[in-house]
Design an enzyme around this catalytic site. Structure first.
Site, short mmCIF file in Angstrom:
data_model
loop_
_atom_site.label_atom_id
_atom_site.label_comp_id
_atom_site.label_asym_id
_atom_site.label_seq_id
_atom_site.Cartn_x
_atom_site.Cartn_y
_atom_site.Cartn_z
N PRO A 11 12.53 41.99 -1.49
CA PRO A 11 12.42 42.79 -0.27
C PRO A 11 11.17 42.52 0.56
CG PRO A 11 12.10 44.16 -2.21
CD PRO A 11 12.61 42.83 -2.69
N ASN A 12 11.38 42.48 1.85
CA ASN A 12 10.35 42.35 2.88
C ASN A 12 9.73 40.95 2.99
OD1 ASN A 12 10.43 45.14 3.79
ND2 ASN A 12 9.53 45.64 1.80
N ARG A 19 3.20 39.93 9.61
CA ARG A 19 2.29 41.06 9.41
C ARG A 19 1.46 40.85 8.15
NH1 ARG A 19 7.18 44.93 9.96
NH2 ARG A 19 8.03 43.51 11.49
N TYR A 24 -1.04 38.30 2.70
CA TYR A 24 0.02 37.36 2.32
C TYR A 24 -0.08 36.00 3.01
CZ TYR A 24 2.05 41.61 0.39
OH TYR A 24 2.25 42.76 -0.34
N ASN A 75 10.31 35.86 -6.99
CA ASN A 75 9.33 36.77 -6.39
C ASN A 75 10.12 38.03 -6.03
OD1 ASN A 75 7.51 38.27 -4.98
ND2 ASN A 75 6.76 36.57 -3.70
N ALA A 78 8.35 44.21 -4.25
CA ALA A 78 8.02 45.52 -4.82
C ALA A 78 8.96 45.93 -5.95
CB ALA A 78 8.03 46.57 -3.71
N HIS A 81 7.73 46.11 -9.60
CA HIS A 81 7.01 47.25 -10.17
C HIS A 81 7.92 48.44 -10.44
CE1 HIS A 81 3.96 44.68 -8.56
NE2 HIS A 81 4.30 44.93 -7.31
N ASP A 88 16.75 44.02 -16.70
CA ASP A 88 17.95 43.91 -17.55
C ASP A 88 18.80 42.71 -17.13
OD1 ASP A 88 17.19 46.12 -18.98
OD2 ASP A 88 18.61 47.49 -18.04
N GLU A 99 8.04 34.36 -13.06
CA GLU A 99 7.69 35.42 -12.11
C GLU A 99 6.60 34.90 -11.18
OE1 GLU A 99 6.18 38.99 -13.94
OE2 GLU A 99 5.68 39.87 -12.00
N HIS A 101 4.19 35.65 -7.52
CA HIS A 101 3.70 36.50 -6.43
C HIS A 101 2.71 35.72 -5.59
CE1 HIS A 101 5.61 39.93 -8.21
NE2 HIS A 101 5.13 39.53 -9.38
N LEU A 102 2.75 35.96 -4.30
CA LEU A 102 1.79 35.33 -3.40
C LEU A 102 0.38 35.88 -3.67
CD1 LEU A 102 4.06 35.83 -0.31
CD2 LEU A 102 3.28 33.58 -1.07
N SER A 103 0.30 37.19 -3.77
CA SER A 103 -1.00 37.85 -3.95
C SER A 103 -1.29 38.02 -5.44
CB SER A 103 -0.97 39.21 -3.25
OG SER A 103 0.02 40.05 -3.83
N ARG A 108 -4.99 44.22 -7.04
CA ARG A 108 -4.60 45.14 -5.96
C ARG A 108 -4.44 46.57 -6.51
NH1 ARG A 108 0.12 42.71 -2.54
NH2 ARG A 108 -0.60 44.34 -1.15
N ARG A 112 0.61 48.15 -8.64
CA ARG A 112 1.10 46.75 -8.64
C ARG A 112 0.73 46.02 -9.94
NH1 ARG A 112 2.73 45.93 -3.18
NH2 ARG A 112 1.43 47.18 -1.80
O1 CA2 Z 1 2.39 39.13 -3.62
C1 CA2 Z 1 3.62 39.11 -3.64
O2 CA2 Z 1 4.28 38.09 -3.52
C2 CA2 Z 1 4.38 40.44 -3.77
O3 CA2 Z 1 5.55 40.21 -4.54
C3 CA2 Z 1 4.76 40.83 -2.34
C4 CA2 Z 1 5.41 42.21 -2.26
C5 CA2 Z 1 4.56 43.25 -2.98
O4 CA2 Z 1 5.23 44.50 -2.98
C6 CA2 Z 1 4.26 42.85 -4.41
O5 CA2 Z 1 3.45 43.83 -4.99
C7 CA2 Z 1 3.56 41.51 -4.44
C8 CA2 Z 1 5.54 42.66 -0.80
C9 CA2 Z 1 6.17 41.68 0.12
C10 CA2 Z 1 6.03 42.25 1.50
O6 CA2 Z 1 5.79 41.20 2.39
C11 CA2 Z 1 5.37 41.52 3.61
C12 CA2 Z 1 5.24 40.48 4.47
C13 CA2 Z 1 4.80 40.71 5.74
C14 CA2 Z 1 4.49 41.97 6.16
C15 CA2 Z 1 4.62 43.02 5.29
C16 CA2 Z 1 5.06 42.80 4.00
#
Ligand code: CA2
Length: 148
Positions: A11-12, A19, A24, A75, A78, A81, A88, A99, A101-103, A108, A112
């Site tokens: 998601p997202n 943003r 990110y 990836n 959210a 978490h 499952d 697994e 993640h970018l960040s 954080r 997370r």
């Molecule tokens: O660091 C990552 O890749 C995450 O999976 C990104 C998720 C975050 O909930 C995880 O804790 C770590 C969020 C992705 C949201 O991406 C956005 C991109 C642009 C603007 C807002 C959110």
């Protein structure tokens, strides 16, 4: 037959580059897909690069990976978490999952730091931004015994 990897984004992540560049980066998901396609060519593998904002759809894609892909780079955003259902699904498909993640999720907010994916993944890569995707591809192929 050429081996194939599923690279699944949650998601997202479709909003990447629009943003929160301080968290990110400014790379878009399309840029990341291009990076993965370049890497796939050097590795001699195929990729299916996907994104979904829906937990059930991600589960369906994981189920569909069986017999099609040799492993998954996930990836889960959210859902990492929160989602026991994704965990499952990973346990049920008997495929190696890396697994990603970018960040650096451990640097954080406390919520997370917990990952439902980590215990059922072969490993976790986080904190390297978009560069984590090609790293994860190397790691996945290493895990299945197809070293670069
Ligand atoms: O660091 C990552 O890749 C995450 O999976 C990104 C998720 C975050 O909930 C995880 O804790 C770590 C969020 C992705 C949201 O991406 C956005 C991109 C642009 C603007 C807002 C959110």
């Amino acid at each position: 037959m050429t081996q194939s990897i599923l690279i699944l984004n949650g998601p997202n992540l479709n909003l990447l580059g629009t943003r929160q560049p301080e968290v990110y980066g400014s790379t878009t998901l399309a840029d990341i897909e291009a990076l993965c396609r370049e890497k796939a060519e050097t590795l001699g593998v195929e990729i299916d690069f996907a994104q979904s904002n829906h937990e059930g759809e991600m589960i369906d894609m994981l189920h569909g990976a069986r017999g099609v892909h040799v492993g998954v780079i996930l990836n889960a955003g959210a859902y990492t978490h929160t989602s026991v259902a994704l965990r499952d699904a990973i346990s049920s498909i008997m495929l190696p999952v890396v697994e990603l993640h970018l960040s650096n999720i451990h640097a954080r907010e406390a919520f997370r730091h917990q990952s439902h994916i980590a215990p059922v993944a072969v490993g976790q890569i986080c904190g390297f931004g978009a560069a984590g995707y090609p790293l994860a591809m190397d790691a996945l192929l290493g895990a299945i015994g197809r070293a670069p």
